[in-house]
Each structure stands twice: as C-alpha cells, then as structure tokens.
Design an enzyme around this catalytic site. Structure first.
Site, PDB file in Angstrom:
ATOM      1  CG  HIS A  19      32.645  37.872  43.321  1.00 28.67           C
ATOM      2  ND1 HIS A  19      33.267  37.781  44.482  1.00 28.67           N
ATOM      3  CD2 HIS A  19      33.230  38.919  42.722  1.00 28.67           C
ATOM      4  CE1 HIS A  19      34.334  38.574  44.709  1.00 28.67           C
ATOM      5  NE2 HIS A  19      34.129  39.497  43.694  1.00 28.67           N
ATOM      6  CG  HIS A  22      31.215  41.018  46.656  1.00 24.19           C
ATOM      7  ND1 HIS A  22      31.150  40.608  45.237  1.00 24.19           N
ATOM      8  CD2 HIS A  22      32.175  41.956  46.601  1.00 24.19           C
ATOM      9  CE1 HIS A  22      31.917  41.603  44.438  1.00 24.19           C
ATOM     10  NE2 HIS A  22      32.555  41.913  45.397  1.00 24.19           N
ATOM     11  CB  CYS A 127      44.995  51.960  40.791  1.00 21.77           C
ATOM     12  SG  CYS A 127      44.153  50.494  40.428  1.00 21.77           S
ATOM     13  CB  CYS A 130      42.793  50.773  44.132  1.00 18.09           C
ATOM     14  SG  CYS A 130      43.652  49.312  43.691  1.00 18.09           S
ATOM     15  CB  CYS A 145      47.359  48.700  40.063  1.00 16.32           C
ATOM     16  SG  CYS A 145      46.254  48.089  41.669  1.00 16.32           S
ATOM     17  CG  HIS A 148      42.753  46.223  40.367  1.00 18.47           C
ATOM     18  ND1 HIS A 148      42.890  47.081  41.411  1.00 18.47           N
ATOM     19  CD2 HIS A 148      41.676  45.702  40.476  1.00 18.47           C
ATOM     20  CE1 HIS A 148      41.876  46.773  42.347  1.00 18.47           C
ATOM     21  NE2 HIS A 148      41.097  46.060  41.757  1.00 18.47           N
ATOM     22  CE  LYS A 296      40.315  40.572  45.941  1.00 16.15           C
ATOM     23  NZ  LYS A 296      39.690  41.729  45.194  1.00 16.15           N
ATOM     24  CE  LYS A 299      33.955  44.467  36.323  1.00 14.38           C
ATOM     25  NZ  LYS A 299      32.752  45.266  36.085  1.00 14.38           N
TER      26      LYS A 299
END
Ligand code: MSP
Length: 504
Positions: A19, A22, A127, A130, A145, A148, A296, A299
């Site tokens: 995405h 990255h 997690c 992670c 977490c 996330h 952030k 998905k």
C-alpha cells in the site's frame, strides 16, 4: 575514490499487499539512490520481502497455500508494484533464499560463539501481528496490542535468549560518539530513551513454529522472524559468503524505516551487530506514518490505499512527487486526495509543465524551433547556484521535501523571469534569445536535479530541449553549473507533461 552509498528499505511482510505506506519508504529510498548515483557514488539499493514467522504461516493457511507458495505470490506483488513505480533497486532479497539462511546461521553462530546467547524458558504475552512479546504495562485496556489494538496471546516455550542487557552501555557509548547514527533528532531521542531505561535480554528462537531459519546448534528451534529479518541487510552485501564485499559496503549502510520498527533497528540491531563483532554500525533514518483520516493504514481498518489506484489518476511521477514533496521525512503526515490534486496542479502542471510548454512555444514561434544558449551573466545563474546547494543539502540530510522545495524555487524563478520579460511579446533577436536561453538552461538543470523524484518526466524534458543522453548520465556537482546548455538544439513542444486534474 568515489563515495559509497548503500540504502535499504525494510523488507516487507508477505502477509499483506503493498500500500502507499510501503511505497512511501521505497520511493524515498529510490530517490536517494538516484541522487547518489548522480553524485557518482558507488550506490547499492536493496529492498525485498520478509517471508518467515507465524504471521505469514497463518496468512498462508487462511489463503489455502503453503507458506512458500504464499510468499512467492505476495513477494511478486511487491516486486510488480516497485516496477510500476519505477523503483531502481539493485537487489531484491527474499528471506527464504538459501543465501540468506547461510548468512543468518553464520551471523548468529558467531554471536553464540562470542557468548552472547543462552537457553531459557519464555512466558509472555505475544502479538502475532507484530511478531513480538509485550509486557502488561505496554498493553492497552489490559490485553490489547498497542499497535494493532488486537488481543495478545499467552505463550510459553523454550527459547534461546540474546544478552541484550549487556549492551545497554555499549549502545549508549555508540550513540554518544555518533550523533548522526539515528536521524531525525526526535527519533534518536526516542531510541536513546528506550536504551536509558535499561535493556532486558530478548528471546530469539521458537520451537512452536517451523517456518523459519533453523538454529544451527539446535535444529529443534528456528530463529524468531525478527532476528532472521534484520540480518537481510548484511546478507545482501556478502555477509557469510563474501567477506571482502561485506567490508566495503557495510560502512556505507543507510537504513530507511518507519517509526513502528525503531526499537528493532535502533536498539536490537546495533546490539546484535556489536555482539557479532561488526563495527561500524549502519545509519538509520526513521520516518513517521502516513495516516488516512488520522489513522494508520491497516487491513483490519479497511483504509488501505493502493499505489496503482493513484498512479491511474496522477501517473507514476505524479505519485512519486506527491509523497516525496508532501510527506516530510520524520513526522506523521495525513494523506489526502485533495492535497495530492492541489500539489500536482501547482507544482507539476502549473510550474514545471508550464515552464516547458511556454519555452517550447516561444522557441517554436520566434526562434525557428532552435533553442538559444544561455547568458553567462544571467540573473538566474545565482539562483541556480543557491538552489543546487539547498537541493544537495536536502538529499544529504534525507529530507526529500526540502530538496524538492529548493529545486522548485528555480522553476519558480524561471517562470517569474519569463513573466517579467514577456518574450511572447518580443521581436526575434539577441534579447529574446537571451531570455529563452536562460529558461532552457534552467530546464536543463532542473531535469538533472528533479530526476531522482520524477525520472521519466526529466528524461522527457531533457529530450524535448534537444539534449542527448539522459539526466541520469550527468555527474554532479559539475553538471548543475550554469552554462551547460549549448544552444543550437532543436526544441520540441509535445503534449503537456502534466495535464491539469480536477478534484471531484
Ligand atoms: N517485516 C518487517 C520489517 C523487517 S526489516 C528487517 C515489517 N514489515 S512491514 O511490511 O510491516 O513494513 C513495515 C514498513 O512499511 C514500515 O517500517 C514503513 O517503512 C512502511 N509502512 C507501513 N505502513 C506505513 C504507513 N502507514 N506509513 C508509512 N510507512 C509505513 O515491519
């Protein structure tokens, strides 16, 4: 002897598809590599994919594939995206490659032989997203977490531990002696804060999974994904296979990373390198997150934006320019489509595109289509010299937005110069030639300075003003010196470089 520059991106997990987050790191690394090639530095640019660990194992299971099939599939998607975005990597590493397994085993065997690894039992809250253990104090609402927001799991297993605690002082000493080891300053302080709290030993192996690199002295274990992944940077320049090559590239290493993986790159990784007897350490440049609507991308939040969708609207260079110019390297930045349209229209369509089109039109109508030479004493010469210095400093400090802002000042000055002189109203003759020669010289210099960010566009500009070769075959700083446009070259108008875009 040319300088060396070895730049890396994080290797991306193959449980996710690429995405714009990255792409942000990768395009930044690409632009830096291109800048250093212009300087004539021996440059090596590495990217790749991180293919081991529980997260990948589970993503593969849910996709009905083996982990390797899954890795092959997603790794190819990253590669395609980098090809789409004109990313000029020299090497693409996959952690499932044999060269990487050899290097990881050599590296960690050395750390083991040096007495920095021992066996123990690990119990903790883990997690999976992670691939990391957390303490209760780290968690949100008792069991979530902090990255996330998903529940952590309780795990207990026999592990090998790395004696990170022994490296608290050596790391503090290293940071003190190397003020530019981690940039920007705020991120350096964050890393120092973690180290100053005192470091605990960390678990580096797992028996609960098999999808990883086996521990050479105890093959019931595989290395925990992070300790295999970090070593990719060393593998790619010959660690464990070509010591001489490794020794030449390693001192020139620059890692680009997002702030989510600061602890691994600015604390654990330098400690592992010291433990393996490797000195000097790499430079680490840390950027913030690209946020979408203040959050952030992920998905689970369904708020990911994919590069190909934006490329369809803005073109490859429109995409690259926006992220390099509008998301300063360091702080978080909020992505907005409207902001992207505004930046495209102002900098690319109105400034760069318009300069080329005006120059080509006037040269076509009043100079017989042949570009005149610039004046040695042009008022734009001093602007160009200052812009070169500022652009170079921006790239040197890993601040693409600063570098591009500087380069675009020269475009702005050339447009202002045209507006002040109004060559479209002038009669053909030496005065007109002087004004047009100056503007062509600006286009030549800009085509070189902007080429790390918008390489295809700069090739076009170069060709249309009649020059042979490409901007990338030029060498800085000499090529940016005023007076390089020879005059007497055929100038071509062509279609607009950047048709204006309406925000809808
Ligand atoms: N596999 C590890 C890295 C190992 S490196 C030895 C990993 N992979 S990842 O696929 O999750 O990619 C993380 C990196 O992607 C971040 O550090 C950052 O460079 C980039 N980004 C992912 N999301 C991002 C944003 N929303 N914004 C900016 N960059 C982000 O962690």
């Amino acid at each position: 002897m040319p300088d060396r520059f070895y730049v890396t991106t994080p290797i991306y997990y193959v449980n996710d598809v690429p995405h714009i987050g990255h792409a942000y790191t990768t395009v930044t690394a690409d632009a830096l590599a291109r800048w250093h090639r212009l300087l004539g530095d021996d440059t090596w640019f590495l990217t790749g994919t991180d293919e081991h660990g529980l997260k990948v194992q589970r993503a593969a299971e849910s996709a009905g594939r083996t982990p390797l099939e899954h890795a092959d599939h997603t790794s190819a998607r990253f590669r395609e995206t980098w090809d789409l975005l004109n990313v000029s990597f020299d090497d693409y590493i996959r952690t499932t490659e044999p060269r990487h397994h050899t290097s990881v085993q050599t590296f960690l065997q050395r750390v083991y032989d040096n007495g920095h690894i021992y066996k123990g039992t690990y119990e903790g809250l883990y997690c999976v997203a992670c691939e990391a253990y957390y303490t209760e104090a780290d968690l949100v609402d008792g069991n979530l977490c902090p990255i996330h927001g998903r529940p952590v799991e309780f795990l207990s297993e026999d592990n090998y531990f790395f004696k990170l605690s022994e490296f608290t002082q050596p790391l503090l000493d290293w940071y003190a002696a190397h003020p530019d080891f981690v940039t920007p300053e705020g991120k350096r302080n964050e890393a120092l804060g973690i180290i100053r709290q005192g470091l605990d030993d960390v678990s580096i192996s797992r028996t609960s999974i098999t999808w990883g690199v086996p521990v050479p002295w105890d093959p019931n274990h595989v290395f925990y994904v992070w300790y295999d992944a970090l070593i990719n940077y060393a593998t790619a320049v010959g660690y464990g296979s070509d010591d001489e090559r490794f020794a030449t590239w390693w001192p020139a290493t620059h890692h680009l990373i997002g702030k989510d993986i600061l602890r691994f790159h600015c604390v654990y990784w330098p400690a592992m390198l010291l433990a393996a007897g490797i000195d000097p350490l790499p430079y680490v440049h840390v950027h913030g997150f690209l946020l979408v609507g203040g959050e952030k991308m992920s998905k689970t939040r369904l708020n990911q934006i994919f590069p190909a969708d934006l490329v369809a609207d803005f073109g490859v260079d429109g995409f690259r320019y926006h992220f390099l110019r509008d998301a300063p390297f360091g702080p978080d930045g909020d992505f907005s489509y409207e902001g992207m349209v505004a930046r495209y229209n102002s900098d690319l369509a109105n400034n760069l595109g318009n300069l080329l089109s005006r120059v080509a039109t006037v040269v076509g109508k009043k100079c017989g289509g042949i570009g005149p030479a610039p004046r040695a004493d042009s008022p734009l010469a001093a602007v160009a010299a200052e812009v070169y210095e500022d652009t170079a400093r921006g790239w040197e400090k890993v601040q693409p937005s600063v570098a591009l802002e500087a380069t675009w000042r020269l475009i702005g000055a050339a447009n202002a110069h045209l507006e002040a002189n109004e060559p479209w109203k002038m009669d053909p003759g030496p005065e007109l030639d002087a004004v047009m020669g100056d503007a062509l010289e600006v286009l030549r210099i800009v085509a070189i300075l902007a080429s790390p960010a918008v390489p295809d566009t700069c090739d076009q500009v170069w060709r249309r003003i009649g020059l042979t070769g490409t901007p990338r075959s030029q060498r800085l700083p000499d090529a940016a010196k005023w007076g390089g446009y020879p005059g007497g070259l055929a100038v071509e108008k062509g279609d607009p470089l950047f048709p204006r875009i309406k925000a809808d």
